[in-house]
Design an enzyme around this catalytic site. Structure first.
Site, PDB file in Angstrom:
ATOM      1  N   HIS A 187       0.828  -1.210   0.000  1.00 27.79           N
ATOM      2  CA  HIS A 187       0.000   0.000   0.000  1.00 27.79           C
ATOM      3  C   HIS A 187       0.858   1.253   0.000  1.00 27.79           C
ATOM      4  O   HIS A 187       2.082   1.199   0.180  1.00 27.79           O
ATOM      5  CB  HIS A 187      -0.933   0.000   1.216  1.00 27.79           C
ATOM      6  N   CYS A 203       2.401  -3.029   6.884  1.00 28.30           N
ATOM      7  CA  CYS A 203       2.906  -4.157   6.113  1.00 28.30           C
ATOM      8  C   CYS A 203       4.000  -3.673   5.163  1.00 28.30           C
ATOM      9  O   CYS A 203       5.097  -3.363   5.610  1.00 28.30           O
ATOM     10  CB  CYS A 203       1.737  -4.797   5.361  1.00 28.30           C
TER      11      CYS A 203
END
Length: 257
Positions: A187, A203
């Protein structure tokens, strides 16, 4: 004194005068050359091409300002590199230890992006596929996140709308193994200074301009290979790594791959 002696003395005096006149010019040339060498040794800063890659994107749903890359290590900027691999072109390879994400291309080449790796990013390795892509995704903190930090996360219990401050950034790729959510996400980020570093949460994060570029190049079904050469990171007591669940999907236990 003979004529030859007088002529020799005059030539010697003339030579000394010429040296006195030329010495400042010689010193100036030396200083100039030294200054040029020092200037050449100094980093030139980001290239015009790099500045353009990370420039503003006014046509986005949320107009994206330029990203300040002046202090970013150039190796973490998007670039095409040699990358011999047995993976098929179109595969994404995430190297968590080196803080790189590769999009494999033909002829032993790849587009390399710098990444920041959070705790969740170090908690899994294996092969998965991009099952879902989202542009300007919403973000909803999990119950565990709200319990852990209510002051920060409770205001967003109903979800945070997409925008420049959303922790998922401009795009998100959601990784699954079959129909099982790995809870692994690639992302964007509202904290571009974290690219190239290990970060406390999340993440795999990328510059917003980079995740927009990657999102445009890969379809759903793309294979993703996550490399992690260190022992998998496990949550501390009371800690979860489920911060970036798909909107409207109940979080599951991470799938060991």
């Amino acid at each position: 004194m003979s004529f030859d002696s007088i002529a020799g003395a005059l030539r010697h005096r003339l030579f000394k005068c010429m040296m006195v006149l030329l010495l400042p010019l010689s010193l100036a040339a030396c200083v100039g050359a030294r200054q040029q060498a020092l200037e050449a040794a100094r980093p030139a800063g980001p290239s015009a091409a790099a500045l353009a890659m990370y420039g503003e994107m006014p046509d986005e749903k949320f107009p994206l300002p330029e990203t300040d890359i002046a202090e970013v290590d150039p190796r973490f900027l998007r670039q095409e590199v040699a990358y011999p691999t047995s993976e098929r072109p179109g595969t994404i390879v995430v190297d968590t230890n080196k803080r790189y994400l590769y999009l494999v291309r033909e002829n032993g080449r790849a587009i390399r992006y710098g990444i920041g790796v959070g705790k969740q990013g170090m908690s899994w390795r294996g092969r998965a596929t991009v099952a879902r892509k989202a542009a300007w995704p919403r973000w909803t903190p999990t119950p565990a996140m709200i319990a852990r930090d209510p002051a920060k996360n409770r205001p967003w219990a109903g979800g945070m709308d997409a925008g420049l401050e959303n922790p998922l950034g401009a795009r998100a790729l959601y990784l699954y193994q079959g129909d099982r959510d790995t809870l692994y996400r690639i992302h964007g980020t509202s904290e571009p200074w974290t690219i190239g570093k290990a970060v406390s949460s999340g993440c795999i994060r990328m510059f917003n301009q980079d995740i927009i570029d990657l999102h445009s190049r890969v379809p759903t079904g793309t294979t993703v290979v996550v490399l992690n050469r260190t022992p998998l990171l496990k949550p501390e007591p009371g800690e979860n790594f489920d911060e970036f669940v798909s909107e409207g999907v109940e979080p599951a236990e991470p799938f060991e791959g």
